[in-house]
Design a protein around this motif. Structure first.
Motif, PDB file in Angstrom:
ATOM      1  N   ALA A 108      38.714  63.318  73.111  1.00 48.39           N
ATOM      2  CA  ALA A 108      38.559  64.244  71.987  1.00 48.39           C
ATOM      3  C   ALA A 108      38.183  63.485  70.717  1.00 48.39           C
ATOM      4  CB  ALA A 108      39.847  65.035  71.773  1.00 48.39           C
ATOM      5  N   ALA A 109      38.802  62.337  70.510  1.00 49.63           N
ATOM      6  CA  ALA A 109      38.490  61.528  69.329  1.00 49.63           C
ATOM      7  C   ALA A 109      37.056  61.010  69.392  1.00 49.63           C
ATOM      8  CB  ALA A 109      39.485  60.372  69.216  1.00 49.63           C
ATOM      9  N   LEU A 110      36.607  60.628  70.576  1.00 47.09           N
ATOM     10  CA  LEU A 110      35.234  60.152  70.742  1.00 47.09           C
ATOM     11  C   LEU A 110      34.221  61.284  70.524  1.00 47.09           C
ATOM     12  CD1 LEU A 110      35.848  57.863  73.822  1.00 47.09           C
ATOM     13  CD2 LEU A 110      34.996  57.085  71.596  1.00 47.09           C
ATOM     14  N   LYS A 111      34.566  62.471  70.982  1.00 51.31           N
ATOM     15  CA  LYS A 111      33.693  63.626  70.759  1.00 51.31           C
ATOM     16  C   LYS A 111      33.574  63.909  69.258  1.00 51.31           C
ATOM     17  CE  LYS A 111      33.058  68.494  72.019  1.00 51.31           C
ATOM     18  NZ  LYS A 111      33.640  69.661  72.726  1.00 51.31           N
ATOM     19  N   ALA A 115      30.236  63.694  66.747  1.00 53.43           N
ATOM     20  CA  ALA A 115      29.829  64.805  65.891  1.00 53.43           C
ATOM     21  C   ALA A 115      29.700  64.355  64.435  1.00 53.43           C
ATOM     22  CB  ALA A 115      30.842  65.943  65.998  1.00 53.43           C
ATOM     23  N   LEU A 116      30.588  63.486  63.988  1.00 50.93           N
ATOM     24  CA  LEU A 116      30.518  62.980  62.614  1.00 50.93           C
ATOM     25  C   LEU A 116      29.282  62.105  62.421  1.00 50.93           C
ATOM     26  CD1 LEU A 116      34.309  62.187  62.219  1.00 50.93           C
ATOM     27  CD2 LEU A 116      33.034  63.888  60.892  1.00 50.93           C
ATOM     28  N   ASP A 129      32.990  65.511  52.443  1.00 53.53           N
ATOM     29  CA  ASP A 129      33.398  66.826  51.953  1.00 53.53           C
ATOM     30  C   ASP A 129      34.491  67.417  52.847  1.00 53.53           C
ATOM     31  OD1 ASP A 129      33.031  69.393  50.425  1.00 53.53           O
ATOM     32  OD2 ASP A 129      32.431  70.066  52.420  1.00 53.53           O
ATOM     33  N   PRO A 130      35.653  67.774  52.301  1.00 51.82           N
ATOM     34  CA  PRO A 130      36.752  68.290  53.129  1.00 51.82           C
ATOM     35  C   PRO A 130      36.370  69.502  53.970  1.00 51.82           C
ATOM     36  CG  PRO A 130      37.558  67.744  50.932  1.00 51.82           C
ATOM     37  CD  PRO A 130      36.065  67.601  50.884  1.00 51.82           C
ATOM     38  N   ASP A 131      35.664  70.470  53.383  1.00 49.84           N
ATOM     39  CA  ASP A 131      35.294  71.670  54.146  1.00 49.84           C
ATOM     40  C   ASP A 131      34.391  71.320  55.322  1.00 49.84           C
ATOM     41  OD1 ASP A 131      36.782  73.275  52.469  1.00 49.84           O
ATOM     42  OD2 ASP A 131      35.083  73.826  51.189  1.00 49.84           O
ATOM     43  N   THR A 132      33.472  70.390  55.103  1.00 46.50           N
ATOM     44  CA  THR A 132      32.578  69.962  56.186  1.00 46.50           C
ATOM     45  C   THR A 132      33.377  69.281  57.291  1.00 46.50           C
ATOM     46  OG1 THR A 132      30.733  69.698  54.644  1.00 46.50           O
ATOM     47  CG2 THR A 132      30.573  68.542  56.757  1.00 46.50           C
ATOM     48  N   LEU A 133      34.313  68.431  56.923  1.00 48.87           N
ATOM     49  CA  LEU A 133      35.127  67.736  57.915  1.00 48.87           C
ATOM     50  C   LEU A 133      35.963  68.722  58.726  1.00 48.87           C
ATOM     51  CD1 LEU A 133      36.299  64.647  55.842  1.00 48.87           C
ATOM     52  CD2 LEU A 133      34.710  64.652  57.769  1.00 48.87           C
ATOM     53  N   ILE A 134      36.550  69.689  58.057  1.00 51.85           N
ATOM     54  CA  ILE A 134      37.341  70.704  58.758  1.00 51.85           C
ATOM     55  C   ILE A 134      36.454  71.498  59.716  1.00 51.85           C
ATOM     56  CG2 ILE A 134      38.615  72.868  58.423  1.00 51.85           C
ATOM     57  CD1 ILE A 134      39.689  71.579  55.780  1.00 51.85           C
ATOM     58  N   GLN A 135      35.268  71.858  59.242  1.00 53.45           N
ATOM     59  CA  GLN A 135      34.335  72.620  60.083  1.00 53.45           C
ATOM     60  C   GLN A 135      33.919  71.814  61.313  1.00 53.45           C
ATOM     61  OE1 GLN A 135      30.502  73.547  58.279  1.00 53.45           O
ATOM     62  NE2 GLN A 135      30.485  75.543  59.290  1.00 53.45           N
ATOM     63  N   ILE A 136      33.621  70.547  61.133  1.00 54.17           N
ATOM     64  CA  ILE A 136      33.231  69.707  62.268  1.00 54.17           C
ATOM     65  C   ILE A 136      34.377  69.585  63.264  1.00 54.17           C
ATOM     66  CG2 ILE A 136      32.599  67.356  62.958  1.00 54.17           C
ATOM     67  CD1 ILE A 136      30.973  67.186  60.339  1.00 54.17           C
TER      68      ILE A 136
END
Length: 199
Positions: A108-111, A115-116, A129-136
């Motif tokens: 899961a961490a690798l996935k 994505a990041l 950006d916090p919202d972007t990180l949460i969305q990803i």
């Protein structure tokens, strides 16, 4: 068990170019990849002679773009040579990867790491950006808000990986370590594959 320690930076284009190839290779050889996000810019560069991109000589910056274009075309991976959000502060993103490891597992961490990396180099998204990180996080089957909130609690893990990188004499990313042998850069994956095949 075949275990690869994978020192990564979620803002590194070279990490991006090698990420999926590493995962495919390790599945082929039934190896385990342990992601180790670490403090490349703030901790490793100052003690290893590395420089942030904007402080490198112009000829080095120019040749970097040539190599990125070559590798992107060779691998068939989309890559923006001058992404909108780069340079980018990737500390929160790196700590989110670290925070994902224990409760969700390496895969899961690798996935999330993949994505990041794609977010920066192929999708023009801001991983500071916090919202972007949460969305990803949400897009990858995780509780993005919980993971973002947990990032500071993962500081000890992040710091431990950074210290392990220092002890291993890591000076760049990606960096792969397998049974005491180091491989720097995605262009060394062929050597890692030969070692895996022989072990």
């Amino acid at each position: 068990m075949k275990v690869i320690h994978y020192y990564l930076s979620p803002r590194s284009p070279w990490t991006y170019l090698g990420h999926e190839r590493l995962l495919a290779m390790t599945k082929k050889f039934d190896a385990v990849v342990e992601p180790r996000p670490f403090g490349l810019g703030e901790s490793i560069f100052p003690i290893s002679g590395g420089l942030p991109l904007n402080k490198r000589a112009p000829q080095r910056q120019a040749y970097r773009l040539i190599e990125l274009k070559r590798w992107s075309e060779f691998l068939g991976l989309p890559l923006n040579l001058n992404p909108r959000f780069f340079p980018v502060d990737d500390l929160a993103a790196a700590k989110m990867i670290a925070a994902a490891i224990k409760p969700n597992g390496n895969e899961a961490a690798l996935k999330l790491a993949g994505a990041l990396l794609r977010a920066v180099w192929a999708e023009e998204r801001d991983i500071s950006d916090p919202d972007t990180l949460i969305q990803i996080g949400d897009e990858n089957g995780l509780d993005g808000a919980l993971l973002y909130a947990s990032r500071e609690a993962a500081t000890d893990v992040y710091d431990a990986y950074t210290q392990a990188a220092i002890d291993l004499q890591v000076f760049g990313a990606p960096w792969y370590e397998y049974r005491g042998e180091s491989y720097w850069g995605q262009d060394r994956l062929d050597f890692l594959e030969r070692t895996l095949a022989a072990s």
